[in-house]
Write an enzyme that holds these catalytic residues in place. Sequence first.
Site, short mmCIF file in Angstrom:
data_model
loop_
_atom_site.label_atom_id
_atom_site.label_comp_id
_atom_site.label_asym_id
_atom_site.label_seq_id
_atom_site.Cartn_x
_atom_site.Cartn_y
_atom_site.Cartn_z
N VAL A 19 166.02 132.70 81.81
CA VAL A 19 164.93 133.65 81.61
C VAL A 19 164.60 134.36 82.92
CG1 VAL A 19 162.50 133.92 80.97
CG2 VAL A 19 163.97 132.40 79.64
N CYS A 20 164.55 133.61 84.01
CA CYS A 20 164.24 134.22 85.30
C CYS A 20 165.31 135.23 85.69
CB CYS A 20 164.12 133.15 86.38
SG CYS A 20 162.78 131.98 86.10
N THR A 21 166.55 134.90 85.42
CA THR A 21 167.63 135.83 85.73
C THR A 21 167.47 137.13 84.96
OG1 THR A 21 169.13 133.97 86.15
CG2 THR A 21 170.14 136.11 85.75
#
Length: 229
Positions: free
Chosen positions: A44-46
């Site tokens: 998700v952060c990516t």
Amino acid sequence: MVLLGDTVPEFKADSTIGPIDSFHKFCEGKWTMLFSHPSDFTPVCTSELGAAAKLQGEFSKRGIQLVALSCNDLDSHKQWVKDIEGSMSDGRRIEYPIIADPDRSIAKQWGMLDPDEKHPAGSSFAARCVFIVGPDKTLKLSILMLRPLLRVIESLQLAAKYPVATPADWRQGQEVMISPRISNEEANKLFPKGYRTIQVKSGKAYIRKTPVPDDESPAPKGGDATCGA
């Protein structure tokens, strides 16, 4: 924990574009969006940092500088950037800095740590936070999502410059509301594009809508992005 209106914490840190020797100097005179993430190499952060890379131009048009933070070291960040640019940014380079905070000292200062999310070693992850810092280095907004930020920033900037407020679900180009602190006589002078008064059952003429002011509008500073009180 940083509260709205507080001067944001000062810090220095390494980042993917070089050292930030003073965050206050980095922010001074500019609108800044600082967004934090739990860890490098997470899906998700990516995707979120890739989405931010795609929107760099839109934020830049609005005078916003971006800066991300993740609780990993600089070498990890540099490797992670390759993943983001190779899979999630539509080929756009990440031009904003990603701050290294391996000891979580910055995350602690800002109140970013999530007590419910723990690293296998027992330390807390940073929550997904977004902070909008004004040119005066004070906190203007903090939220836990990376979605309608462009609209929120536009609303904050309008309210900082003119005595107006933006209604629910407002979008750029739509009418804004004149602050109830401004009399009709003042409104006639300050909003040369004119305004219209919405008729309500109470009969009170407190909802006045006007086109978005521009640089030719002589409106003074003051307003509230949410309620116009």
